[in-house]
Design an enzyme around this catalytic site. Structure first.
Site, mmCIF file in Angstrom:
data_model
loop_
_atom_site.group_PDB
_atom_site.id
_atom_site.type_symbol
_atom_site.label_atom_id
_atom_site.label_comp_id
_atom_site.label_asym_id
_atom_site.label_seq_id
_atom_site.Cartn_x
_atom_site.Cartn_y
_atom_site.Cartn_z
ATOM 1 C CB SER A 44 29.672 42.628 25.666
ATOM 2 O OG SER A 44 29.330 43.965 25.395
ATOM 3 C CE LYS A 94 29.954 42.450 31.145
ATOM 4 N NZ LYS A 94 29.442 42.371 29.765
ATOM 5 C CB SER A 151 30.455 45.694 28.149
ATOM 6 O OG SER A 151 29.698 44.500 28.156
#
Lengths: 471, 483
Positions: free
Chosen positions: B174, B75, B150
Site C-alpha cells: 500500500s 494517511k 491503499s
C-alpha cells in the site's frame, strides 16, 4: 449399580498486580466506575497491548505452586466473540501454549490424600463488568484487562466434599503464595463446576454451573445438580450439554443456556504480542520467591507436636506463621504456638499491630520460650514482662531484672522459705499426709505468693516434697 | 507567488535558518497548492488553522533539523490527537482521537507540521483507494486514473507536490504500489522498524508505516525521524537505528543484485519489463552483477496474504461495534441489532467482504486448514528470501504489473485489486523492507516504478542503490506544471 459422579472445576483468579495485564492502567477494586481505564483497555483504534511482566511472574509462580510443567516458550491467542463487555471483540488468552500444564493439587479425603490433576493454567485478561438496570445496561471498564489465571482441573473429583476441599486448598495455596486475593464474594476468584453422572466407565454428559458464589454453595450446587441429573436419568431422559447457574434462593441449579455445538471462537495467535520466553534462571528465581506452603508448614508443626487446632490457626494467621518460620528447629513449638496465639495475639489485636512491627525479635521470642520450657520462668512472669519485650528493645534477662523477677534458684534461701511455710500451715501438712494432693498445690501457691512468683518452681517442688516427707 | 516547496530540503532549511522565510510561509504556500488541487480529492481532513498556529509558534524555535517547519500529510489510518481520523470509513466519520500515534509524536518532535489527513482505501483495504467512503483520490499524472492504494491520497499529494512529505502504511504493497503509479519514492521499512502504535490495525503481522517523498534522500531522512523501538509496540524492533542516508551517493560497483524470475514473467506488461531491463543494463555497466533467481512460493504470496490479512482483519475490526466510539446505529432495539446495524451500515462492501472471508478462514477447522498452513508456507518463503540474501545484496524487479489504470475499471472484480499487488505482497509476507523508485514513463506518460527489496534492516543499502539510479536516470517528475 450406583451413579458415579465426576466433577471438574475451572477457577478464574485475578492476579494481585499493580497494573493490568496488557496496559499500564491501575488494577484496583472498588473505585469509581471507569476511572482505572486507558485507551488499551477500551480497545481504542490503534492501541496495542504491552505485557505486564509482574503478571507473568505471578502466573509462573502459580504454575509452580500447582506442580505444573512450564511452557518456556509461550504465546498468546485471540479468542474472538462479540459482547459489550469485551472491548476489542476478542479476549487475549492462551489457547495453545498455556504457561503451565500437567500439574496437581493434593487434598485430604476420608480415604487419605488424593491428587487432583491440573490440566492447565493459562493467562488471560478479564472483561469489563456489565451492570443491568431496568432501563439500560451500564459498563464499568475498571475490570477490563485485569490479569487473570484460569486453572482447569482434570475430571478427577467424585464427591462434593472433594470439590470443596480442592477449591479450599487451591485458595489457600494462591493466598499463601501471594498470587491472588481469592475473594469469591468480590469476584477475584470465580468457580465454574462441571458435573456429570454415569453408571458406566463412560462419562455422562456434563452440565457446567457458572460462577458459584461461595465454597459452601459449590457443595450445595453439586449435590442439587447430581440430584437433578439422577432424576432425569431415572425417568428415562437424557442430559444435554448446558450452562447453568446456582440459584441460592431456590436452592437449585437453573438453566442459563444450552451449549451450541462447536462454539466457534476463531482462535488464532495474537499477532501484536511476540513469543514470551521464560529462561531457566527466571523460573528458578521465581521458584526461590515462593513462600513455604501451608502443607509443608503443617507437616512441620505436626512433627513438632503442635495440636491440629493451633496448626490450623497459625496457617490462617500468615504473619505469625511466617514469624515462626524464622525460629530455630529445637524450639518447644507447643509453647511457642500457645504463646503466639494466646498472649501475643491478644496484645497485637488490642494494639492493631503486626508481629513484625514489635520489638520482639525472633531471638527474644526463642529465649522466652526456652525459659518457659525449662520452667525457669512461669507463665505469670511471662505475662508481666511480655509488654516490655514487645515494646522495648530489652532482652528477656533485662526485662526480668527490671521487674525484679529474676528467679530465686538459691537452695538455701528457698529452704528457709519452704520451712517457714510448712510451719505456718500445719493443717495442710496434715492434709498432705492424709493423701490430699490439693494440699501440695496450696502450699506451692503460698510459697509462690511469698516470693512473688520468683521462686524456681522446679526447685520449690522438689524441696517441698522432700521437707514434707521429713516432717 | 513563491514556490519554496519546490526547492530541495537543504535549500529550504537554509532559508529558514537565515530567517528569509518562516514556517508560516511554507504552510501558507502548501495550503494554496492544496486548495488549487481540490479535484485530486487527496485529503479527507485539512488541518489548516492548527497547522498555521503551529507554524507561527515555531517563529522563535531554533531550526534544529532538516525537517523543521516542513508540511507533511498523514494517511488517515494513523491517529492524530484532536484531528479527525476516519480510516476513510463511515464507521469513523466523526472520530477524533485523544492521542497521537508514536510516528506522529516523532514527526512533531522534529517540528514538522501536519497539514491534513490523506485519503485512502477504507481501513486500507484495497489497492486503488476507490473503497474510500469519501470518494477516490485521483492520479496527478492523469486525473482519470487511480492513484493506487491503499495510500492513494498520500501518493497523489506528494506527486502533485502539495507537500514534500507524506506518511503511508503498507500491509500488502500500500505504500509502494501507489508510489509506483504516481511516480514517487515510497519505502515500506522492515517489519518492526517503525512503531505501529496508533496505526489503526488492518493485518497486525504485516502492517508497517513508511515515508512517501519526492526523492530518495528526503525519504531516508523521514525514515530516520520515524524509526526506532517503541515500548508501546511489542513487535517493534530493538535493532539499532542507523542514519539511513549514510550510503547515499556511494558507488554501486561490486553490488550483487538478484531478479526473481517470477517478477519478470508475462504477468508484467512488456513496457514495464523493458524499462526494468534498461535499469538492469545500467547497473551492469556500472559494475554491479545481476542474476535471475527463483524465490520459493512467491507465486502463492497473494493467496497466503489473503488468508493471513483477512483473518487478522476480521479480528482487528471487531472492536467497531457501536458501543464505545465511532458510528453507532441510532435505532437499534437491542445489543444484537446494534452490532448488526452498526456494522452493516458503518462498513463499506470491500471491508465487509474481507471480514466475512476472514471470519470464515478462522472458523473451526479452517484455522488449521488455512491460517496455520499459510503461516507455515510464509515461513518457508521467508527462508527462501533469507537464502537469497546470503548471496545477494538486494533484489529488484518491477513494483507493479501495469501502470495506473482508469478509475472505475474492474470495480466489480474483487480479485483484481489483489492481483495488482502480486509483486509487492511477498515483501510483507517476509517482513522485509521494500521500496519503489520511479524509473521512467510508459508511452502514455504514466510512471513506471522499480521495486527494491532489501534484507532485514538493510534500508541504507536500498537507499544507496535508489539514489544511484535516481541520479543516473535524472527523471523530471514534477507534476506541478500540468496540474
Amino acid at each position: 449399580m450406583e451413579y458415579q459422579t465426576t466433577i471438574g472445576i475451572e477457577v478464574h483468579c485475578e492476579l494481585k498486580t499493580n497494573t493490568k495485564m496488557f496496559s499500564s492502567a491501575k488494577n484496583g477494586y472498588g473505585t469509581t466506575a471507569n476511572s482505572y481505564v486507558n485507551i488499551i483497555d477500551l480497545g481504542y483504534p490503534g492501541a496495542l497491548p504491552i505485557i505486564n511482566k509482574g503478571a507473568i511472574e505471578l502466573a509462573l509462580r502459580a504454575a509452580l505452586v500447582l506442580n505444573c510443567e512450564i511452557n518456556k516458550k509461550m504465546h498468546f491467542d485471540r479468542k474472538n466473540y462479540f459482547y459489550p463487555d469485551l472491548p476489542k471483540g476478542y479476549q487475549i488468552t492462551q489457547a495453545r501454549t498455556p504457561i503451565g500444564i500437567h500439574g496437581y493439587v493434593e487434598i485430604d479425603t476420608p480415604n487419605g490424600k488424593k491428587k487432583i490433576g491440573i490440566h492447565d493454567i493459562h493467562i488471560e485478561e478479564d472483561t469489563a463488568k456489565s451492570i443491568h438496570t431496568a432501563e439500560s445496561s451500564l459498563l464499568d471498564f475498571n475490570r477490563a484487562g485485569v490479569p487473570l489465571i484460569e486453572i482447569v482441573t482434570e475430571p478427577d473429583m467424585n464427591t462434593k466434599e472433594e470439590a470443596m476441599a480442592y477449591v479450599e486448598k487451591l485458595r489457600e495455596l494462591l493466598l499463601y503464595a501471594n498470587i491472588s486475593d481469592c475473594k469469591i464474594e468480590e469476584g477475584s476468584m470465580r468457580c465454574d463446576v462441571n458435573v456429570s453422572i454415569s453408571k458406566t466407565e463412560k462419562l455422562g454428559t456434563r452440565a457446567e454451573i457458572k460462577n458459584i458464589g461461595s465454597i459452601s454453595n459449590i457443595g450445595l450446587a453439586i449435590q442439587k445438580e447430581v440430584e437433578r441429573q439422577q432424576e432425569i436419568y431415572e425417568n428415562g431422559g437424557t442430559i444435554q450439554e448446558e450452562t447453568r447457574r446456582f440459584d441460592e434462593k431456590k436452592g437449585k441449579t437453573v438453566l442459563m443456556r444450552v451449549k451450541e455445538t462447536g462454539n466457534d471462537y476463531r482462535y488464532f495467535p495474537e499477532p501484536d504480542i511476540p513469543y514470551v520466553v521464560l529462561t531457566e534462571e527466571e523460573i528458578e528465581s521465581v521458584k526461590r520467591m515462593i513462600p513455604i506452603l501451608p502443607n509443608v508448614r503443617r507437616d512441620f508443626y505436626k512433627a513438632h507436636g503442635m495440636s491440629d487446632i493451633n496448626s490450623d490457626k497459625l496457617i490462617q494467621n500468615r504473619p505469625l506463621s511466617d514469624y515462626l518460620l524464622k525460629a530455630k528447629e529445637n524450639l518447644d513449638y507447643v509453647i511457642a504456638s500457645n504463646l503466639l496465639l494466646g498472649d501475643i495475639s491478644a496484645y497485637l489485636n488490642k494494639e492493631h499491630k503486626e508481629i513484625e512491627e514489635t520489638m520482639l525479635t525472633i531471638e527474644k521470642f526463642e529465649s522466652l520460650v526456652d525459659k518457659l520450657a525449662s520452667k525457669e520462668i512461669t507463665s505469670k512472669i511471662e505475662k508481666e514482662i511480655l509488654v516490655d519485650l514487645l515494646e522495648k528493645p530489652m532482652s528477656v534477662e533485662e526485662a526480668l531484672k527490671e521487674h525484679h523477677l529474676t528467679l530465686v534458684n538459691d537452695t538455701k534461701v528457698l529452704e528457709e522459705i519452704v520451712t517457714n511455710i510448712i510451719k505456718q500451715n500445719q493443717e495442710s501438712v496434715q492434709d498432705y499426709k492424709n493423701g490430699k494432693d490439693r494440699a501440695l498445690k496450696y502450699l506451692m501457691g503460698q510459697i509462690m505468693k511469698e516470693t512473688k512468683g520468683t521462686a524456681n518452681p522446679v526447685l520449690v517442688n522438689e524441696l517441698l516434697i522432700h521437707l514434707l516427707n521429713e516432717e | 507567488m513563491s514556490n519554496y516547496l519546490d526547492l530541495s530540503i537543504q535549500e529550504i532549511n537554509n532559508l529558514l535558518k537565515k530567517k528569509e522565510i518562516t514556517p508560516v510561509d511554507l504552510v501558507e504556500e502548501c495550503f494554496r497548492r492544496i486548495e488549487s488541487n481540490e479535484d485530486l480529492n487527496a485529503f479527507i481532513t485539512l488541518n489548516k488553522e492548527q497547522a498555521l498556529e503551529e507554524a507561527k509558534a515555531l517563529a522563535d524555535v531554533e531550526v534544529d533539523n532538516l525537517l523543521f517547519g516542513l508540511p507533511i500529510a498523514v494517511k488517515d489510518n494513523i491517529v492524530t490527537k484532536d484531528l479527525r481520523t476516519t480510516c476513510a470509513s463511515k464507521m469513523l466519520e466523526n472520530f477524533v482521537p485523544i492521542y497521537d500515534a508514536t510516528v506522529v509524536e516523532k514527526i512533531k518532535a522534529k517540528h514538522m507540521i501536519i497539514v491534513g489527513k490523506a485519503n485512502m482505501d477504507e481501513f486500507a483495504m484495497g489497492s486503488t483507494s476507490q473503497t474510500s467512503y469519501f470518494g477516490s483520490p485521483r492520479n496527478p499524472w492523469n486525473k482519470n486514473c487511480i492513484a493506487g492504494g491503499s495510500s492513494g491520497g498520500s501518493a497523489a499529494i506528494v506527486a502533485a507536490r502539495l507537500t514534500p512529505f507524506a506518511l503511508g502504511s503498507d500491509t500488502g504493497g500500500s505504500i509502494r504500489q501507489p508510489a509506483s503509479y504516481c511516480g514517487l519514492v515510497g519505502m515500506k521499512p522492515t517489519y518492526g522498524r517503525v512503531s505501529r502504535y496508533g496505526l489503526v490495525a488492518f493485518a497486525s503481522s504485516l502492517d508497517q508505516i513508511g515515508p512517501m517523498t519526492r526523492n530518495v534522500y528526503e525519504n531516508a531522512l523521514l525514515l530516520n525521524a520515524i524509526s526506532g523501538h517503541d515500548d508501546k509496540d511489542l513487535t517493534s524492533s530493538y535493532n539499532q537505528v542507523e542514519d539511513y542516508t549514510r550510503l547515499i551517493g556511494k558507488e554501486i560497483k561490486g553490488m550483487k543484485i538478484a531478479v526473481p524470475n517470477y517478477f519478470m514473467s508475462d504477468i508484467v506488461d512488456s513496457e514495464i519489463q523493458d524499462k526494468v531491463r534498461e535499469v538492469i543494463e545500467c547497473l551492469k555497466q556500472n559494475g554491479a552483477t545481476v542474476d535471475y533467481i527463483d524465490i520459493d512460493y512467491v507465486e502463492n504470496a497473494v493467496t497466503l496474504y489473503q488468508i493471513i490479512a483477512m483473518g487478522e482483519a476480521s479480528s482487528n475490526l471487531a472492536r467497531f461495534d457501536g458501543v464505545r466510539f465511532g458510528y453507532s446505529a441510532p435505532d437499534a432495539q437491542n445489543v444484537e441489532e446494534l452490532y448488526l446495524k452498526t456494522r452493516e451500515t458503518g462498513f463499506g462492501d470491500e471491508v465487509k467482504r474481507r471480514i466475512m472471508v476472514g471470519s470464515y478462514l478462522l472458523s473451526g477447522e479452517n484455522a488449521v486448514t488455512y491460517y496455520n498452513k499459510a503461516l507455515s508456507i510464509r515461513d518457508d518463503m521467508r527462508k527462501s528470501f533469507r537464502k537469497a540474501f546470503q548471496t545477494y545484496d538486494l533484489i529488484i524487479g518491477p513494483t507493479t504489473t501495469t501502470v495506473a489504470y482508469s478509475l472505475g475499471q474492474d470495480l466489480d472484480d474483487p480479485m483484481k485489486s489483489f492481483m495488482d499487488d502480486v509483486l509487492v505482497i511477498p515483501v510483507n509476507m517476509a517482513g522485509l523492507p521494500g521500496m519503489n523508485i520511479p524509473i521512467g514513463m510508459n508511452q502514455d506518460h504514466m510512471p513506471i516504478g522499480l521495486h527494491i527489496i532489501g534484507n532485514q534492516f538493510e534500508e541504507a543499502k536500498m537507499y544507496q542503490l535508489a539514489s544511484f539510479l535516481e541520479k543516473e536516470l535524472n527523471l523530471d517528475l514534477d507534476r506541478k506544471e500540468r496540474s
